[in-house]
Design a protein around this motif. Sequence first.
Motif, PDB file in Angstrom:
ATOM      1  N   LEU A 284      33.131-139.214 -93.165  1.00 57.21           N
ATOM      2  CA  LEU A 284      33.771-140.525 -93.159  1.00 57.21           C
ATOM      3  C   LEU A 284      35.242-140.419 -93.559  1.00 57.21           C
ATOM      4  O   LEU A 284      36.095-141.094 -92.965  1.00 57.21           O
ATOM      5  CB  LEU A 284      33.025-141.478 -94.103  1.00 57.21           C
ATOM      6  N   LEU A 285      35.551-139.575 -94.535  1.00 55.96           N
ATOM      7  CA  LEU A 285      36.950-139.405 -94.950  1.00 55.96           C
ATOM      8  C   LEU A 285      37.773-138.739 -93.858  1.00 55.96           C
ATOM      9  O   LEU A 285      38.951-139.063 -93.669  1.00 55.96           O
ATOM     10  CB  LEU A 285      37.022-138.611 -96.238  1.00 55.96           C
ATOM     11  N   LEU A 286      37.185-137.798 -93.108  1.00 58.37           N
ATOM     12  CA  LEU A 286      37.897-137.170 -91.991  1.00 58.37           C
ATOM     13  C   LEU A 286      38.298-138.232 -90.969  1.00 58.37           C
ATOM     14  O   LEU A 286      39.448-138.280 -90.521  1.00 58.37           O
ATOM     15  CB  LEU A 286      37.021-136.112 -91.324  1.00 58.37           C
ATOM     16  N   PHE A 287      37.357-139.107 -90.611  1.00 60.61           N
ATOM     17  CA  PHE A 287      37.641-140.156 -89.640  1.00 60.61           C
ATOM     18  C   PHE A 287      38.621-141.184 -90.200  1.00 60.61           C
ATOM     19  O   PHE A 287      39.484-141.693 -89.488  1.00 60.61           O
ATOM     20  CB  PHE A 287      36.350-140.862 -89.220  1.00 60.61           C
ATOM     21  N   LEU A 288      38.489-141.488 -91.475  1.00 62.98           N
ATOM     22  CA  LEU A 288      39.324-142.512 -92.106  1.00 62.98           C
ATOM     23  C   LEU A 288      40.796-142.112 -92.104  1.00 62.98           C
ATOM     24  O   LEU A 288      41.685-142.971 -92.015  1.00 62.98           O
ATOM     25  CB  LEU A 288      38.838-142.725 -93.539  1.00 62.98           C
ATOM     26  N   GLY A 289      41.064-140.811 -92.159  1.00 63.13           N
ATOM     27  CA  GLY A 289      42.432-140.337 -92.270  1.00 63.13           C
ATOM     28  C   GLY A 289      43.221-140.338 -90.973  1.00 63.13           C
ATOM     29  O   GLY A 289      44.416-140.027 -90.988  1.00 63.13           O
ATOM     30  N   ALA A 290      42.602-140.690 -89.860  1.00 65.59           N
ATOM     31  CA  ALA A 290      43.309-140.744 -88.570  1.00 65.59           C
ATOM     32  C   ALA A 290      43.139-142.132 -87.966  1.00 65.59           C
ATOM     33  O   ALA A 290      42.075-142.749 -88.096  1.00 65.59           O
ATOM     34  CB  ALA A 290      42.755-139.698 -87.608  1.00 65.59           C
ATOM     35  N   HIS A 291      44.174-142.637 -87.317  1.00 61.13           N
ATOM     36  CA  HIS A 291      44.053-143.914 -86.625  1.00 61.13           C
ATOM     37  C   HIS A 291      42.994-143.778 -85.543  1.00 61.13           C
ATOM     38  O   HIS A 291      42.905-142.738 -84.867  1.00 61.13           O
ATOM     39  CB  HIS A 291      45.388-144.323 -86.005  1.00 61.13           C
ATOM     40  N   THR A 343      43.458-147.455 -90.437  1.00 61.35           N
ATOM     41  CA  THR A 343      42.735-146.849 -91.563  1.00 61.35           C
ATOM     42  C   THR A 343      43.554-145.814 -92.335  1.00 61.35           C
ATOM     43  O   THR A 343      43.347-145.681 -93.544  1.00 61.35           O
ATOM     44  CB  THR A 343      41.404-146.223 -91.104  1.00 61.35           C
ATOM     45  N   PRO A 344      44.498-145.047 -91.727  1.00 64.81           N
ATOM     46  CA  PRO A 344      45.294-144.139 -92.550  1.00 64.81           C
ATOM     47  C   PRO A 344      46.108-144.880 -93.618  1.00 64.81           C
ATOM     48  O   PRO A 344      46.208-144.422 -94.762  1.00 64.81           O
ATOM     49  CB  PRO A 344      46.206-143.433 -91.538  1.00 64.81           C
ATOM     50  N   LEU A 345      46.677-146.033 -93.254  1.00 61.55           N
ATOM     51  CA  LEU A 345      47.419-146.818 -94.242  1.00 61.55           C
ATOM     52  C   LEU A 345      46.467-147.380 -95.288  1.00 61.55           C
ATOM     53  O   LEU A 345      46.780-147.376 -96.494  1.00 61.55           O
ATOM     54  CB  LEU A 345      48.184-147.946 -93.544  1.00 61.55           C
ATOM     55  N   ALA A 346      45.302-147.854 -94.855  1.00 53.69           N
ATOM     56  CA  ALA A 346      44.305-148.355 -95.808  1.00 53.69           C
ATOM     57  C   ALA A 346      43.871-147.247 -96.760  1.00 53.69           C
ATOM     58  O   ALA A 346      43.686-147.476 -97.970  1.00 53.69           O
ATOM     59  CB  ALA A 346      43.101-148.918 -95.056  1.00 53.69           C
ATOM     60  N   LEU A 347      43.721-146.015 -96.240  1.00 55.52           N
ATOM     61  CA  LEU A 347      43.326-144.887 -97.082  1.00 55.52           C
ATOM     62  C   LEU A 347      44.386-144.605 -98.140  1.00 55.52           C
ATOM     63  O   LEU A 347      44.063-144.307 -99.303  1.00 55.52           O
ATOM     64  CB  LEU A 347      43.086-143.653 -96.210  1.00 55.52           C
ATOM     65  N   SER A 348      45.656-144.686 -97.770  1.00 53.61           N
ATOM     66  CA  SER A 348      46.725-144.440 -98.750  1.00 53.61           C
ATOM     67  C   SER A 348      46.673-145.482 -99.868  1.00 53.61           C
ATOM     68  O   SER A 348      46.955-145.170-101.037  1.00 53.61           O
ATOM     69  CB  SER A 348      48.088-144.447 -98.066  1.00 53.61           C
TER      70      SER A 348
END
Length: 429
Positions: A284-291, A343-348
């Motif tokens: 899930l974190l792998l996917f979350l880190g890319a748009h 999601t990359p911005l949300a992850l940050s």
Amino acid sequence: MLLYNSLARRKEELPPPPGPIRMYVCGPTVYQRIHVGNARPYVVFLWLKRWLEEQGYDVTLVENVTDVNDKIYAAAEKLGIGSAELAAEATRWYFEDTDALGLERPDHEPLASETIPEIVALIEELVERGLAYESGGDVYFRVARYPDYGVLSGAKLEDMVAQEPSDLKEDQRDFALWKATKPHEDTSWESPWGLGRPGWHIECSAMAEKILGPELEIHGGGIDLRFPHHENELAQSRGAGREFAHLWAHNGMLELAEEKMSKSLGNIVSLRDVLDEYGPEAILLLFLGAHYRSPVEYSDEAMEAARRQAEDFRTAFRVVERSEGEVPSWADFAAALEDDFNTPLALSILHAWRSAGERESLERGLAVFGLGVAEAGEAPEEVVRLAEERQTARAGRDFGRADELRQQIEGLGWEVQDVSEGYRLIPSA
């Protein structure tokens, strides 16, 4: 909320809450365990559903299972088993492996094999409208008769070549809606054109309409499906007079060394293997880190980095809340996801909340993506007694005694943190 529409080639606004939002996503063709790249659309559109529901939308998510397909017949023949048996077993694998991601299930997961009457009826409509024709027991869609063909993918009619060459076609650009039973195929259904089974593209048009009706807000899937699969779906459904999908959302592919991961290329890594080695949170974190519209590079290094991030969030209970410095708000988090599901911005922002010890916001944000923070647990009475005694020593400015008590607490496997309201006890790392 803004989402990029592949059909209009721009971001478009969804209708305001509560909608409804009817969403159809193309699921797997089941003949072996799915690869980790197949999991991306499953994850992305479940995340989108969860976020829309968080924002007050009424969402229905349908993700099909293609259990009648040329690839299934070919794989079953190689294995020496029945195609229906292989499809049923591979469907069980699919449910097991995606269940392990911990995101719940789509609202409906129809099987192509259970939608045959609706498929036949839709083909009959296309034949009546002159958009399809029977030839040798097959039925084909007349591509040249549908003037908007290519509007989704940008494909030019004059540049197209045969999707499946056949002497039975009037035009090699036409595609199959129904296929007469071949000698090596062990399943078939009655139809006005004889025994046979549906083509791949018509299955999705019929399954989407059966559950969601003739009109839906979002159609999703991998970018590799835009042509010919989604182009053909759009032509069939609109050719039959349905509005079908307003917005088409496509996720990027998983890549190995800049080459997309696919069964046809033979460079797949199964979702089950990745789950067993790295766990669901790392995926899930792998996917979350890319748009979602961008490709994702899969590698051992990327998975290790994702696993470390997952552990950082899981152990966020160790971080003491701090008041200094600016911390993003929930509105900042929402704005990231409302702008084409960034999601990359949300992850940050999630990382910023973790660093600041903003646990309430962090847990709420992580929950959207099926992630969470572990509980610290309750310290034993002896540890609590030592911590209280240490508090008394500190209040009396007996710092030597306070340090001794800290060491005793650590010896029992706990860490004491000084906070504004007194102290916190957390298990040692």
